[in-house]
Structures are given as structure tokens and as C-alpha cells.
Design an enzyme around this catalytic site. Structure first.
Site, PDB file in Angstrom:
ATOM      1  N   ASN A   7       0.878  -1.169   0.000  1.00 13.24           N
ATOM      2  CA  ASN A   7       0.000   0.000   0.000  1.00 13.24           C
ATOM      3  C   ASN A   7       0.919   1.224   0.000  1.00 13.24           C
ATOM      4  OD1 ASN A   7      -1.803   2.049   0.491  1.00 13.24           O
ATOM      5  ND2 ASN A   7      -2.663   1.156   2.350  1.00 13.24           N
ATOM      6  N   LYS A  14       3.253   0.797   3.161  1.00 11.06           N
ATOM      7  CA  LYS A  14       2.955  -0.269   4.128  1.00 11.06           C
ATOM      8  C   LYS A  14       3.024  -1.592   3.397  1.00 11.06           C
ATOM      9  CE  LYS A  14      -0.492   2.330   6.632  1.00 11.06           C
ATOM     10  NZ  LYS A  14      -1.909   2.533   6.574  1.00 11.06           N
ATOM     11  N   ARG A  92      -2.520  -2.100  -3.499  1.00 11.18           N
ATOM     12  CA  ARG A  92      -3.726  -1.311  -3.307  1.00 11.18           C
ATOM     13  C   ARG A  92      -3.658  -0.113  -4.254  1.00 11.18           C
ATOM     14  NH1 ARG A  92      -4.975   3.280   0.995  1.00 11.18           N
ATOM     15  NH2 ARG A  92      -7.146   3.568   0.467  1.00 11.18           N
ATOM     16  N   HIS A 181     -13.103   2.878   0.208  1.00 10.90           N
ATOM     17  CA  HIS A 181     -13.112   1.831   1.254  1.00 10.90           C
ATOM     18  C   HIS A 181     -13.767   0.544   0.743  1.00 10.90           C
ATOM     19  CE1 HIS A 181     -13.317   5.255   4.493  1.00 10.90           C
ATOM     20  NE2 HIS A 181     -12.053   4.870   4.334  1.00 10.90           N
ATOM     21  N   HIS A 209     -17.842   1.641   7.945  1.00  8.16           N
ATOM     22  CA  HIS A 209     -16.385   1.761   8.097  1.00  8.16           C
ATOM     23  C   HIS A 209     -16.120   3.114   8.753  1.00  8.16           C
ATOM     24  CE1 HIS A 209     -12.124   1.163   6.596  1.00  8.16           C
ATOM     25  NE2 HIS A 209     -12.135   2.448   6.949  1.00  8.16           N
ATOM     26  N   GLY A 211     -13.274   5.172  10.586  1.00  9.90           N
ATOM     27  CA  GLY A 211     -11.884   5.351  11.008  1.00  9.90           C
ATOM     28  C   GLY A 211     -11.574   6.833  10.967  1.00  9.90           C
ATOM     29  N   ASN A 212     -10.368   7.168  10.525  1.00 10.21           N
ATOM     30  CA  ASN A 212     -10.066   8.573  10.273  1.00 10.21           C
ATOM     31  C   ASN A 212     -10.972   9.110   9.188  1.00 10.21           C
ATOM     32  OD1 ASN A 212      -8.218  10.144  11.620  1.00 10.21           O
ATOM     33  ND2 ASN A 212      -6.533   8.827  10.933  1.00 10.21           N
ATOM     34  N   ARG A 242     -12.446  15.699   7.727  1.00 13.32           N
ATOM     35  CA  ARG A 242     -13.196  16.056   6.500  1.00 13.32           C
ATOM     36  C   ARG A 242     -14.636  16.408   6.846  1.00 13.32           C
ATOM     37  NH1 ARG A 242     -11.685  10.662   3.504  1.00 13.32           N
ATOM     38  NH2 ARG A 242      -9.513  10.663   4.155  1.00 13.32           N
ATOM     39  N   PHE A 285     -10.939  10.104  18.005  1.00 14.24           N
ATOM     40  CA  PHE A 285     -12.140   9.864  18.821  1.00 14.24           C
ATOM     41  C   PHE A 285     -11.794   9.558  20.280  1.00 14.24           C
ATOM     42  CE2 PHE A 285     -15.942   9.809  16.061  1.00 14.24           C
ATOM     43  CZ  PHE A 285     -15.324  10.177  14.881  1.00 14.24           C
ATOM     44  N   GLY A 334     -14.859   2.050  14.692  1.00 15.35           N
ATOM     45  CA  GLY A 334     -15.874   0.991  14.746  1.00 15.35           C
ATOM     46  C   GLY A 334     -15.408  -0.231  15.508  1.00 15.35           C
ATOM     47  N   GLU A 335     -14.115  -0.544  15.412  1.00 14.75           N
ATOM     48  CA  GLU A 335     -13.595  -1.742  16.076  1.00 14.75           C
ATOM     49  C   GLU A 335     -13.284  -1.500  17.550  1.00 14.75           C
ATOM     50  OE1 GLU A 335     -10.204  -3.130  13.748  1.00 14.75           O
ATOM     51  OE2 GLU A 335     -11.388  -2.846  11.930  1.00 14.75           O
ATOM     52  N   ASN A 336     -12.949  -0.241  17.881  1.00 16.59           N
ATOM     53  CA  ASN A 336     -12.424   0.023  19.228  1.00 16.59           C
ATOM     54  C   ASN A 336     -13.341   0.784  20.170  1.00 16.59           C
ATOM     55  OD1 ASN A 336      -9.701  -1.090  18.955  1.00 16.59           O
ATOM     56  ND2 ASN A 336      -9.497   0.455  17.354  1.00 16.59           N
ATOM     57  N   GLU A 385      -8.127  -5.459   4.843  1.00 19.36           N
ATOM     58  CA  GLU A 385      -8.007  -5.149   3.418  1.00 19.36           C
ATOM     59  C   GLU A 385      -6.832  -5.900   2.795  1.00 19.36           C
ATOM     60  OE1 GLU A 385      -8.451  -1.229   5.100  1.00 19.36           O
ATOM     61  OE2 GLU A 385      -9.283  -0.540   3.202  1.00 19.36           O
TER      62      GLU A 385
HETATM   63  P1  ADP Z   1      -7.542   5.228   8.778  1.00 25.74           P
HETATM   64  O1  ADP Z   1      -8.777   5.811   8.177  1.00 25.74           O
HETATM   65  O2  ADP Z   1      -6.400   6.177   8.862  1.00 25.74           O
HETATM   66  O3  ADP Z   1      -7.189   3.837   8.247  1.00 25.74           O
HETATM   67  P2  ADP Z   1      -8.200   3.831  11.217  1.00 25.74           P
HETATM   68  O4  ADP Z   1      -9.267   2.930  10.682  1.00 25.74           O
HETATM   69  O5  ADP Z   1      -6.921   3.216  11.645  1.00 25.74           O
HETATM   70  O6  ADP Z   1      -7.946   5.046  10.275  1.00 25.74           O
HETATM   71  O7  ADP Z   1      -8.826   4.618  12.443  1.00 25.74           O
HETATM   72  C1  ADP Z   1      -8.054   5.545  13.157  1.00 25.74           C
HETATM   73  C2  ADP Z   1      -8.941   6.211  14.187  1.00 25.74           C
HETATM   74  O8  ADP Z   1      -9.498   5.229  15.057  1.00 25.74           O
HETATM   75  C3  ADP Z   1      -8.196   7.150  15.111  1.00 25.74           C
HETATM   76  O9  ADP Z   1      -8.111   8.436  14.599  1.00 25.74           O
HETATM   77  C4  ADP Z   1      -9.059   7.133  16.343  1.00 25.74           C
HETATM   78  O10 ADP Z   1      -9.986   8.198  16.241  1.00 25.74           O
HETATM   79  C5  ADP Z   1      -9.848   5.856  16.277  1.00 25.74           C
HETATM   80  N1  ADP Z   1      -9.575   4.973  17.411  1.00 25.74           N
HETATM   81  C6  ADP Z   1      -8.578   4.087  17.557  1.00 25.74           C
HETATM   82  N2  ADP Z   1      -8.676   3.475  18.763  1.00 25.74           N
HETATM   83  C7  ADP Z   1      -9.758   4.001  19.390  1.00 25.74           C
HETATM   84  C8  ADP Z   1     -10.405   3.787  20.643  1.00 25.74           C
HETATM   85  N3  ADP Z   1      -9.939   2.910  21.530  1.00 25.74           N
HETATM   86  N4  ADP Z   1     -11.495   4.521  20.926  1.00 25.74           N
HETATM   87  C9  ADP Z   1     -11.979   5.415  20.064  1.00 25.74           C
HETATM   88  N5  ADP Z   1     -11.432   5.647  18.850  1.00 25.74           N
HETATM   89  C10 ADP Z   1     -10.342   4.952  18.519  1.00 25.74           C
END
Ligand code: ADP
Length: 398
Positions: A7, A14, A92, A181, A209, A211-212, A242, A285, A334-336, A385
Site C-alpha cells: 500500500n 505499508k 492497493r 473503502h 467503516h 476510522g479517520n 473532512r 475519537f 468501529g472496532e475500538n 483489506e
Molecule cells: P484510517 O482511516 O487512517 O485507516 P483507522 O481505521 O486506523 O484510520 O482509524 C483511526 C482512528 O481510530 C483514530 O483516529 C481514532 O480516532 C480511532 N480509534 C482508535 N482506537 C480508538 C479507541 N480505543 N477509541 C476510540 N477511537 C479509537
């Protein structure tokens, strides 16, 4: 069979080396500051091999790839004996336009077509192309496959991907919704069907999805029928930095008021908006959760907006698909963030969604977080991915 997944960004790269017999990641890593000075963090995931984490000169992506191959094959840090053990490379690529509805073997013609998509992704596609060319230079005739972020969304019908602009801009310039995505939405939706023990053809799934960058996709029978990102990844939900959906009139108003150039304006919309812009605290977040818990009202507003938008767009997809069987949360937030999942899921009461609070606290695995009597299943599925890229590469070179 071993496949290297790449990537490539403009100054970073990466990688993962995946053993396709077991789908285990043998090693992964990140090259940073390419073109500036260069740093490589290489992490072998087999016993007895050491992590490498040092500066390495990387004037171009070619030196970065050479350093990666050097580490992958080194007795001290490596996981293979020689480059010959790497059977193929999966790349990618962000934008495949309307040309690519699936992954493809990279040929000269494919490279030309990826180059033709540069105007759609002026920051990303050139970096992806540089990564492919660097691999070709270092690895010679090893077969390479391109996997596009946009490809999964090519099944959207015209009513979902067209903008209500004069038709000529679509016809002559390709102005339409493409979505991004796609590899992630594809992975989590197919994993969701596996977890439900049902053929994906029978399921209606809303994939979130978050994330950032964040996007939602409506996936009906395994095919994407709508997604929230558009011609660019700027629109849809408010994201880390964004703005998401915005009245174009605001752009004209602010440009006139402050004399911004279009580049300055887009920089604000891409880098200074979203939850960062609203909160003034952070795009992360974790920081927002902390600030909101300490009583920061703007941090809470930014979070509320994010939850509301996810729920609102998801609701529109339930309408578009005339129902929903499962909702999936994935990516960094979403995962964390169990708090984010809980806050969004509260909006889904009308669907008969019930969340199991204990299950929702778990992390790091595929989890069903809805209760057994929930009318719609809700899952957390860590996205992968790289695995999709490796599987497509294996299937195509076979
Ligand atoms: P990218 O879009 O860069 O691939 P990721 O999917 O890795 O991003 O998501 C990164 C974001 O996930 C971080 O900016 C943060 O906001 C969020 N994040 C990571 N861990 C946690 C957590 N434990 N609680 C809340 N948000 C989290």
C-alpha cells in the site's frame, strides 16, 4: 504460495507478506519519510526473528522496496530465504474509475488505465503507480495485481451514483459517485455472511467503516447498491478532519468572505473540518471521548453529529434496500469504541436492534454485539483489506 501486499502512499509504504496456505501474516512493516530521509519498521511475525526499526536512506520508493526485500530475506530479520519465494505482489490502488469493477493483473495497458484515473485521485493514484513501478524495478517479472478501493462500488445503479448535474459532466468527465473503502466493505460484508451462516446473496447489510475517514455502504445480496463517499472521499459523514456533506453555497460564501483560493478552501474542508473542526479538540475519537467526559460541550456536539450522521445514512440505506438483516461496524473507531457503537445503535430501536452491553465491551475479534432476540444482527468485524488484496492476487495469478 506467498504474496506481498503493498500500500504505497506519497511518502510512505505499508506492506505485509502473507502465506496463502494458512493466510498467516509472516511479516509486516512501514517505510516512512520516503523522498525526505527514510525510516523502516519491519516486524517479523515468526519466532526467532528480530524487529528492525531504523533509519534507512530512501530517496525514492525503489530504495524503500529494496529495503523491504532486503529485510524480508535477511537471516536476522527475514521470513523467506530469497525473493524467489515471493510468488506475487498485490497493490492497493485507490481509484479505478469506471474501468475497473474488479481486481486485475497489472499489464502495460492496465498501468495506462490507472494513469488515466489520476485526475480522479490526484494525490493517491500517482503514489500507487510509483509503488508499482518501484516493485517492478526491484522484483522484475514477479506477477503483480491491482486491487481498487472503488471497484466494489461499481455495482451501484445509476440512480445511486449519478449526481443531478448536467449529464454532459458525467458523459465527458466521469463526474459521478465512485465511493471508497470498497475493499473493506467487501471484506466485512462477506465475513458477516460467514458469521451468520447464510449465503451473502440472501442478505441485506449496512457496513459502517468508521476510522479517520468514514463511509457507509448498502450491500444487497453481496452487491454494493449505495455508499456515502462520492466523486472524492470528502463527502458523506463528518469524519476526523473532512467535512462530509456540505451545501456548495457555503464554499462560495466563505471564499468570497475571506478571499480563500480554491486550494485553501479545500484544505479547510479536508484537513480542518469534521469532528476536529467542530470540537476544536482533536480528530481522534479517543481524545473526543475524554474531552466530552470532562464536560467539553463542543467535543460532545462533534460526537453527537457523528453518531447522528451514521444513523441517518444507515436509515436511508435500510429504505434503499427495503430492509436490513445486519449492521457491521469496522475500522479504527468501529472496532475500538464501544461508546460510539452504543450511541449509534440507540438510533436503531425502530429496527428492533438490541445490543448486548457485555458483548459490546469486547475488542479485537469478530463479535456479534446484538442480543439473540435482536431483529437485526449487529457485528463488530475487524477489517482486513490486506487479506482481500492477497486473496484476489492469488486468484488472479492462478
Ligand atoms: P484510517 O482511516 O487512517 O485507516 P483507522 O481505521 O486506523 O484510520 O482509524 C483511526 C482512528 O481510530 C483514530 O483516529 C481514532 O480516532 C480511532 N480509534 C482508535 N482506537 C480508538 C479507541 N480505543 N477509541 C476510540 N477511537 C479509537
Amino acid at each position: 504460495m506467498k504474496i506481498l501486499v503493498i500500500n504505497a502512499g506519497s511518502s510512505s509504504l505499508k506492506y505485509q507478506l502473507i502465506d496463502m496456505e494458512t493466510e498467516a501474516v509472516l511479516a509486516k512493516g512501514l517505510c516512512e519519510r520516503i523522498g525526505i530521509d527514510g525510516h523502516l519498521k519491519h516486524t517479523p511475525l515468526v519466532e526467532g526473528k528480530e524487529v528492525f526499526n531504523e533509519d534507512v536512506a530512501m530517496p525514492t520508493h525503489s530504495e524503500a522496496i529494496a529495503a523491504v526485500i532486503d529485510k524480508l530475506t535477511s537471516p536476522q530479520y527475514g521470513v523467506v530465504n530469497s525473493m524467489k519465494e515471493i510468488d506475487a505482489v498485490g497493490h492497493r490502488v485507490v481509484h479505478g474509475g469506471e474501468k475497473f469493477a474488479s481486481s486485475v493483473l497489472i499489464t502495460d495497458d492496465v498501468m495506462k488505465a490507472i494513469e488515466e484515473c489520476i485526475p480522479f485521485a490526484p494525490l493517491h493514484n500517482p503514489a500507487n503507480i510509483t509503488g508499482i513501478k518501484a516493485c517492478q524495478a526491484v522484483m522484475g517479472k514477479v506477477p503483480m495485481v491491482a486491487v481498487f478501493d472503488t471497484a466494489f462500488h461499481q455495482t451501484m445503479p445509476g440512480k445511486a451514483y449519478m449526481y443531478a448535474l448536467p449529464y454532459q459532466y458525467y458523459l465527458s468527465n466521469g463526474v459521478r459517485r465512485y465511493g471508497f473503502h470498497g475493499t473493506s466493505h467487501r471484506y466485512v460484508s462477506s465475513r458477516c455472511a460467514e458469521l451468520m451462516g447464510k449465503p451473502i446473496e440472501e442478505l441485506k447489510i449496512v457496513s459502517c467503516h468508521m476510522g479517520n475517514g468514514s463511509s457507509l455502504a448498502a450491500i444487497d445480496g453481496g452487491k454494493c447498491v449505495d455508499t456515502s463517499m462520492g466523486f472524492t472521499p470528502l463527502v458523506g459523514l463528518p469524519m476526523g478532519t473532512r467535512c462530509g456533506d456540505l451545501d456548495a453555497g457555503v464554499i462560495q460564501y466563505l471564499m468570497n468572505k475571506y478571499g480563500y483560493s480554491i486550494d485553501e478552501m479545500l484544505n479547510i474542508l479536508n484537513k480542518k473540518s469534521g469532528v476536529l473542526g467542530v470540537s476544536g479538540v482533536s480528530s481522534d475519537f479517543r481524545d473526543l471521548d475524554k474531552a466530552a467526559a470532562e464536560g467539553n460541550e463542543r467535543a460532545q456536539l462533534a460526537l453527537d453529529m457523528f453518531h447522528y450522521w451514521v444513523a441517518k445514512v444507515a436509515g436511508s440505506y435500510v429504505a434503499a434496500m427495503n430492509g436490513v438483516d445486519a449492521i457491521v461496524y469496522t475500522a479504527g473507531v468501529g472496532e475500538n469504541s464501544s461508546a460510539t457503537r452504543a450511541a449509534i445503535s440507540k438510533y436503531f430501536g425502530y429496527l428492533g436492534v438490541k445490543i448486548d452491553e457485555e458483548a459490546n465491551k469486547k475488542r479485537g475479534e469478530d463479535i456479534e454485539i446484538s442480543t439473540p432476540d435482536s431483529k437485526v444482527k449487529v457485528f463488530v468485524i475487524p477489517t482486513n483489506e490486506e487479506l482481500v488484496i492477497a486473496r484476489d492476487t492469488r486468484d488472479i495469478i492462478a
